[in-house]
Design a protein around this motif. Structure first.
Motif: not given
Ligand code: SF4
Length: 246
Positions: A73-77, A110-112, A118-124, A206-211
């Motif tokens: 759970d990344e903590g993405i609302s 949490k990620l947010e 670059h949230p995806c880099t940290t998230c990954g 879908e994750c809001p950061n994906a766009d």
């Protein structure tokens, strides 16, 4: 061509029941062909609670494998909380053990809240880290990567001149347990159909950061190619898979 008297639900001309049978048999065949999982293996399914990971969980359980689910759970609302509800419901109904690791507890935020550029880099990086540590007592990790994901990854590597890694099986190494992708040859559209038929998800989200990702750019490119030349994504993946065995 229709398979039986029921209405076909896909361009394959299969009814719901035969479509499900076809998809499950295809996954079983991929598992066998690539020696993904042995009958005695303890399998950790990296489960987000989205359509892909629930499809993997459902099919592996049905095939009789010893599965446990791990959710990160990344903590993405307005995103992860919905998929976790579906995941918990599915695991309870199917008697599957589920553990949830949160960025907040394991990484301190949490990620947010961290709000990286670059949230995806940290998230990954964090997700890989938590998955690797969570899989230490398991023989194999199964993920929900599908044919669309893999076609995207192959092209992303080409465009970025990165080493190719989107294989159906990633052997164990010092950092990671063996990883396998049972949905490697199944398209996202077919997984969506399967999830819908079996009522696996309450909402397709879908994750809001994906766009804003490079992956989305490649995804849009591939969707255009697919419209112009149907089967383009599958040809990319099959061609790459063939190159691995030659
Ligand atoms: Fe994480 Fe990015 Fe995927 Fe969202 S899109 S889950 S931020 S890697």
């Amino acid at each position: 061509m229709n398979c039986c008297k029921e209405s076909p639900i896909s361009e394959r001309g299969l009814c719901k029941e035969h479509f499900s049978e076809w998809l499950e048999n295809s996954v079983a065949q991929t598992i066998k062909e690539y020696s993904m999982i042995n009958p005695q293996d303890r399998v950790l399914v990296a489960a987000s609670g989205g359509k892909d990971s629930l499809t993997v969980l459902k099919i592996l359980k049905k095939l009789g494998f010893n599965v446990t689910a791990l959710c990160i759970d990344e903590g993405i609302s307005n995103y992860r909380e919905h998929t976790i509800v579906d995941l918990e419901k599915f695991c309870t109904e199917h008697d599957i053990s589920l553990s949830i690791k949160t960025f907040e507890k394991e990484k301190g935020t949490k990620l947010e809240t961290l709000n990286p550029t670059h949230p995806c880099t940290t998230c990954g990086v964090w997700r890989r880290d938590l998955l690797a540590s969570g899989a230490k007592d398991f023989d194999v990790i199964a993920t929900g990567h599908n044919l669309d994901d893999e076609a995207q990854s192959i092209l992303m590597n080409v465009f970025k001149n990165h080493p190719m890694r989107p294989a159906p099986v990633l052997a164990a190494n010092k950092a990671f347990t063996k990883r396998v992708k049972p949905l490697y040859f199944i398209s996202e559209a077919d997984i969506r159909r399967y999830a819908y038929i079996h009522d696996l998800v309450s909402v397709f989200t879908e994750c809001p950061n994906a766009d804003s990702t490079f992956r989305r750019t490649i995804q849009n490119f591939l969707e255009n190619r697919e419209r112009e030349t149907p089967g383009a994504k599958e040809r990319i993946v099959r061609s790459y898979a063939l190159s691995l065995s030659s």
